[in-house]
Motif scaffolding. Structure first.
Motif, PDB file in Angstrom:
ATOM      1  N   TRP A   1       0.807  -1.218   0.000  1.00  0.00           N
ATOM      2  CA  TRP A   1       0.000   0.000   0.000  1.00  0.00           C
ATOM      3  C   TRP A   1       0.839   1.267   0.000  1.00  0.00           C
ATOM      4  O   TRP A   1       0.283   2.359  -0.100  1.00  0.00           O
ATOM      5  CB  TRP A   1      -0.953  -0.012   1.197  1.00  0.00           C
ATOM      6  CG  TRP A   1      -2.048  -1.030   1.047  1.00  0.00           C
ATOM      7  CD1 TRP A   1      -2.364  -1.737  -0.077  1.00  0.00           C
ATOM      8  CD2 TRP A   1      -2.965  -1.452   2.054  1.00  0.00           C
ATOM      9  NE1 TRP A   1      -3.421  -2.577   0.169  1.00  0.00           N
ATOM     10  CE2 TRP A   1      -3.816  -2.419   1.474  1.00  0.00           C
ATOM     11  CE3 TRP A   1      -3.162  -1.112   3.387  1.00  0.00           C
ATOM     12  CZ2 TRP A   1      -4.840  -3.053   2.175  1.00  0.00           C
ATOM     13  CZ3 TRP A   1      -4.181  -1.736   4.099  1.00  0.00           C
ATOM     14  CH2 TRP A   1      -5.008  -2.692   3.501  1.00  0.00           C
TER      15      TRP A   1
ATOM     16  N   ARG B   1     -11.625   3.031   0.735  1.00  0.00           N
ATOM     17  CA  ARG B   1     -12.746   2.338   0.098  1.00  0.00           C
ATOM     18  C   ARG B   1     -12.275   1.557  -1.135  1.00  0.00           C
ATOM     19  O   ARG B   1     -12.719   0.422  -1.382  1.00  0.00           O
ATOM     20  CB  ARG B   1     -13.830   3.354  -0.277  1.00  0.00           C
ATOM     21  CG  ARG B   1     -15.069   2.772  -0.912  1.00  0.00           C
ATOM     22  CD  ARG B   1     -15.844   1.867   0.044  1.00  0.00           C
ATOM     23  NE  ARG B   1     -16.202   2.497   1.283  1.00  0.00           N
ATOM     24  CZ  ARG B   1     -17.286   3.267   1.463  1.00  0.00           C
ATOM     25  NH1 ARG B   1     -18.106   3.504   0.446  1.00  0.00           N
ATOM     26  NH2 ARG B   1     -17.556   3.792   2.650  1.00  0.00           N
ATOM     27  N   GLU B   2     -11.371   2.144  -1.911  1.00  0.00           N
ATOM     28  CA  GLU B   2     -10.854   1.464  -3.104  1.00  0.00           C
ATOM     29  C   GLU B   2     -10.158   0.161  -2.728  1.00  0.00           C
ATOM     30  O   GLU B   2     -10.406  -0.886  -3.332  1.00  0.00           O
ATOM     31  CB  GLU B   2      -9.876   2.376  -3.844  1.00  0.00           C
ATOM     32  CG  GLU B   2      -9.229   1.724  -5.054  1.00  0.00           C
ATOM     33  CD  GLU B   2      -8.203   2.607  -5.731  1.00  0.00           C
ATOM     34  OE1 GLU B   2      -7.474   2.105  -6.610  1.00  0.00           O
ATOM     35  OE2 GLU B   2      -8.110   3.803  -5.379  1.00  0.00           O
ATOM     36  N   TYR B   3      -9.292   0.207  -1.717  1.00  0.00           N
ATOM     37  CA  TYR B   3      -8.573  -1.003  -1.339  1.00  0.00           C
ATOM     38  C   TYR B   3      -9.486  -2.000  -0.619  1.00  0.00           C
ATOM     39  O   TYR B   3      -9.306  -3.208  -0.734  1.00  0.00           O
ATOM     40  CB  TYR B   3      -7.351  -0.651  -0.491  1.00  0.00           C
ATOM     41  CG  TYR B   3      -6.186  -0.231  -1.356  1.00  0.00           C
ATOM     42  CD1 TYR B   3      -5.365  -1.189  -1.946  1.00  0.00           C
ATOM     43  CD2 TYR B   3      -5.929   1.104  -1.618  1.00  0.00           C
ATOM     44  CE1 TYR B   3      -4.307  -0.818  -2.760  1.00  0.00           C
ATOM     45  CE2 TYR B   3      -4.883   1.496  -2.435  1.00  0.00           C
ATOM     46  CZ  TYR B   3      -4.065   0.520  -3.010  1.00  0.00           C
ATOM     47  OH  TYR B   3      -3.030   0.887  -3.827  1.00  0.00           O
ATOM     48  N   ARG B   4     -10.465  -1.489   0.105  1.00  0.00           N
ATOM     49  CA  ARG B   4     -11.419  -2.392   0.753  1.00  0.00           C
ATOM     50  C   ARG B   4     -12.169  -3.211  -0.298  1.00  0.00           C
ATOM     51  O   ARG B   4     -12.307  -4.437  -0.192  1.00  0.00           O
ATOM     52  CB  ARG B   4     -12.400  -1.600   1.609  1.00  0.00           C
ATOM     53  CG  ARG B   4     -13.474  -2.468   2.283  1.00  0.00           C
ATOM     54  CD  ARG B   4     -14.433  -1.617   3.061  1.00  0.00           C
ATOM     55  NE  ARG B   4     -13.761  -0.897   4.130  1.00  0.00           N
ATOM     56  CZ  ARG B   4     -13.492  -1.422   5.322  1.00  0.00           C
ATOM     57  NH1 ARG B   4     -13.843  -2.668   5.591  1.00  0.00           N
ATOM     58  NH2 ARG B   4     -12.894  -0.697   6.246  1.00  0.00           N
ATOM     59  N   LEU B   5     -12.683  -2.548  -1.322  1.00  0.00           N
ATOM     60  CA  LEU B   5     -13.439  -3.244  -2.353  1.00  0.00           C
ATOM     61  C   LEU B   5     -12.539  -4.135  -3.184  1.00  0.00           C
ATOM     62  O   LEU B   5     -12.960  -5.209  -3.645  1.00  0.00           O
ATOM     63  CB  LEU B   5     -14.187  -2.237  -3.226  1.00  0.00           C
ATOM     64  CG  LEU B   5     -15.289  -1.459  -2.507  1.00  0.00           C
ATOM     65  CD1 LEU B   5     -15.966  -0.487  -3.469  1.00  0.00           C
ATOM     66  CD2 LEU B   5     -16.312  -2.392  -1.878  1.00  0.00           C
ATOM     67  N   PHE B   6     -11.294  -3.702  -3.401  1.00  0.00           N
ATOM     68  CA  PHE B   6     -10.335  -4.569  -4.085  1.00  0.00           C
ATOM     69  C   PHE B   6     -10.148  -5.866  -3.295  1.00  0.00           C
ATOM     70  O   PHE B   6     -10.191  -6.966  -3.848  1.00  0.00           O
ATOM     71  CB  PHE B   6      -9.001  -3.843  -4.254  1.00  0.00           C
ATOM     72  CG  PHE B   6      -7.927  -4.695  -4.869  1.00  0.00           C
ATOM     73  CD1 PHE B   6      -7.853  -4.857  -6.247  1.00  0.00           C
ATOM     74  CD2 PHE B   6      -6.992  -5.356  -4.071  1.00  0.00           C
ATOM     75  CE1 PHE B   6      -6.862  -5.651  -6.818  1.00  0.00           C
ATOM     76  CE2 PHE B   6      -6.007  -6.154  -4.631  1.00  0.00           C
ATOM     77  CZ  PHE B   6      -5.941  -6.299  -6.014  1.00  0.00           C
TER      78      PHE B   6
ATOM     79  N   GLU C   1      -2.512   6.803   5.745  1.00  0.00           N
ATOM     80  CA  GLU C   1      -3.955   6.590   5.898  1.00  0.00           C
ATOM     81  C   GLU C   1      -4.230   5.637   7.055  1.00  0.00           C
ATOM     82  O   GLU C   1      -5.078   5.913   7.919  1.00  0.00           O
ATOM     83  CB  GLU C   1      -4.540   6.017   4.604  1.00  0.00           C
ATOM     84  CG  GLU C   1      -4.593   6.990   3.452  1.00  0.00           C
ATOM     85  CD  GLU C   1      -5.951   7.670   3.349  1.00  0.00           C
ATOM     86  OE1 GLU C   1      -6.837   7.378   4.175  1.00  0.00           O
ATOM     87  OE2 GLU C   1      -6.106   8.497   2.434  1.00  0.00           O
TER      88      GLU C   1
ATOM     89  N   SER D   1     -12.136   7.159   3.665  1.00  0.00           N
ATOM     90  CA  SER D   1     -11.656   7.905   2.505  1.00  0.00           C
ATOM     91  C   SER D   1     -11.825   7.100   1.229  1.00  0.00           C
ATOM     92  O   SER D   1     -12.030   5.877   1.252  1.00  0.00           O
ATOM     93  CB  SER D   1     -10.180   8.256   2.686  1.00  0.00           C
ATOM     94  OG  SER D   1      -9.376   7.081   2.590  1.00  0.00           O
ATOM     95  N   SER D   2     -11.700   7.787   0.099  1.00  0.00           N
ATOM     96  CA  SER D   2     -11.793   7.102  -1.190  1.00  0.00           C
ATOM     97  C   SER D   2     -10.656   6.110  -1.358  1.00  0.00           C
ATOM     98  O   SER D   2     -10.828   5.048  -1.968  1.00  0.00           O
ATOM     99  CB  SER D   2     -11.788   8.117  -2.341  1.00  0.00           C
ATOM    100  OG  SER D   2     -10.622   8.919  -2.304  1.00  0.00           O
ATOM    101  N   TRP D   3      -9.473   6.425  -0.791  1.00  0.00           N
ATOM    102  CA  TRP D   3      -8.346   5.474  -0.854  1.00  0.00           C
ATOM    103  C   TRP D   3      -8.697   4.183  -0.118  1.00  0.00           C
ATOM    104  O   TRP D   3      -8.533   3.084  -0.641  1.00  0.00           O
ATOM    105  CB  TRP D   3      -7.084   6.100  -0.238  1.00  0.00           C
ATOM    106  CG  TRP D   3      -5.917   5.155  -0.263  1.00  0.00           C
ATOM    107  CD1 TRP D   3      -4.958   5.043  -1.226  1.00  0.00           C
ATOM    108  CD2 TRP D   3      -5.589   4.163   0.729  1.00  0.00           C
ATOM    109  NE1 TRP D   3      -4.072   4.043  -0.923  1.00  0.00           N
ATOM    110  CE2 TRP D   3      -4.432   3.479   0.289  1.00  0.00           C
ATOM    111  CE3 TRP D   3      -6.167   3.777   1.941  1.00  0.00           C
ATOM    112  CZ2 TRP D   3      -3.848   2.457   1.012  1.00  0.00           C
ATOM    113  CZ3 TRP D   3      -5.583   2.738   2.655  1.00  0.00           C
ATOM    114  CH2 TRP D   3      -4.432   2.088   2.198  1.00  0.00           C
TER     115      TRP D   3
END
Length: 424
Positions: A269, A347-352, A276, A343-345
């Motif tokens: 990351w 959320r992006e890695y969570r969904l990934f 973050e 954050s959008s960061w």
């Protein structure tokens, strides 16, 4: 050694010799499935949805829960309701949409209109009915017999004499609290529903959902992937323990090497991710203290609420339910859950993470589907090879995360409800 038919046991327990066995006919007998529909899905608390799915007054979703069609709705006053989706007039499904926002529901057959609270609002040729007809309790949509919520998770029960939800959940509330406490502003369901099916008995997915024993072999590809990703991990060992939570609920809690946006950083990351994660962790410490923040951030949990709710709080948070269609076929629904303020960061890695491992096309789910379907095929030999062994760890205290104490908790409750026919 109680039975369904009074002649042959379904579960055999020999504590002296550390033996726990389940009859394989439990996975193939249509009579047992009918008993499950009545004694388990007709009497246990079942997950309906998450409050975040109904963000605004008028929002609704329709679901099939325990074989019944249900509307989960938020009234104009902001009250949550669980209504049986069948018209009081002739029985048609009133709401045919999967989700949306509405001021009322109109039955397409004869045009009866119901409010989101279930009350009958209008019917054509109203003069043909008595003056008090709309106010009669039998004229509106019927509410599910029991509807209660805990920390944003909404449940229904079709047995009006069931114990209160918090009594039913018991010690499992500790682990629901850990998930809910990850957010300052409340957890939210992200995106839509993942829907898929498995050609296997539903109880196999309950077992598999907190089976740590299969990770090293069935998910070897994923563990190899972790070793070889950017900033590869030298140690991918999983360590922890299983716990019987009572009432058939159980959990495995363990440490693992993958990144957790809640907050466990991994080199993959980078520095932005590290900043973050450190900020998220600092807020957890501020709200919950060092010890609880560390547990929230660095430990994983696979929780099964009996009979068919899975909350995986691992590299992402997943809610999953599954229902039998036949003895050898089930349908599964899954949702991603996340802190609403992240954050959008993150959320992006969570969904990934969610899609990479837990999604229908991820590393884990296809492996698990293949394993469960092969088990079901193997049960064609149940007449000759009649028992599953679920004894691992009976001689160990506390049980390790890859022992089978959690499955024994499930099967003990299952046996009590099915073989004895006892409701609690």
């Amino acid at each position: 050694m109680s039975t369904l038919d009074g002649t042959s046991p379904l579960v055999l327990v020999d504590r002296e010799h550390h033996s726990f066995s389940v009859a394989r006919r439990s996975f193939v007998d249509p009579g047992i499935l009918e008993a499950e529909r009545e004694r388990i899905f007709g009497r246990c608390w079942l997950y309906l949805g998450h409050e975040s799915e109904l963000a605004k007054p008028g929002d609704f979703v329709t679901r099939q829960v325990g074989g019944r069609h249900v509307i989960f709705a938020k009234t104009p006053k902001g009250e949550f309701r669980a209504l049986l989706n069948t018209c009081a007039h002739r029985g048609a499904r009133v709401c045919r949409e999967r989700s949306g926002n509405a001021k009322s529901f109109q039955c397409f057959y004869h045009g009866w209109i119901f409010g989101l609270d279930g009350n009958l609002r209008h019917l054509p040729d109203e003069a043909a009915y008595p003056a008090d007809f709309k106010d009669r309790p039998t004229s509106g949509l019927k509410s599910v017999p029991r509807f209660e919520r805990y920390r944003g998770f909404a449940f229904v029960c079709f047995d009006e004499n069931a114990v209160p939800l918090t009594d039913y959940l018991g010690q499992a509330t500790e682990y629901i609290d850990i998930v809910a406490d990850q957010s300052e502003a409340g957890m939210t369901v992200v995106g839509g529903t993942q829907e898929y099916s498995i050609r296997a008995n539903w109880k196999l997915l309950a077992e598999n959902s907190y089976d740590g024993y299969h990770a090293a072999t069935n998910h070897a590809t994923y563990l190899d992937y972790l070793r070889n990703t950017n900033g590869g991990l030298a140690n991918v060992a999983l360590t922890g323990e299983g716990r019987d939570l009572g009432n058939g609920h159980a959990v495995v809690e363990y440490k693992a090497p993958w990144g957790r946006p809640v907050a466990q950083w991994i080199p993959m990351w980078g520095e932005q991710g590290k900043a973050e994660i450190e900020a998220i962790h600092a807020r957890l410490v501020e709200r919950h203290g060092e010890e609880r923040a560390a547990r929230i951030a660095t430990r994983n949990r696979n929780l099964v609420i009996f009979p068919n709710l899975v909350i995986n709080d691992i590299m992402a948070v997943t809610i999953r339910t599954f229902y039998p269609v036949s003895t050898d076929y089930m349908q599964i629904n899954a949702w991603a859950l996340a802190p609403s303020e992240e954050s959008s960061w993150a959320r992006e890695y969570r969904l990934f993470n969610f899609l990479e491992f837990l999604g229908p096309g991820g590393f884990a789910t296809p492996d698990d589907i293949e394993a469960l379907e092969q088990c079901q095929r193997g049960y064609a030999n149940a007449g000759e090879v009649g028992w599953n062994d679920i004894s691992k760890g009976m001689n160990r205290t506390p049980p390790a995360y890859d022992d089978e104490a959690q499955m024994r908790a499930f099967w003990t409750q299952w046996n009590r409800r099915i073989a004895d026919g006892v409701a609690a």
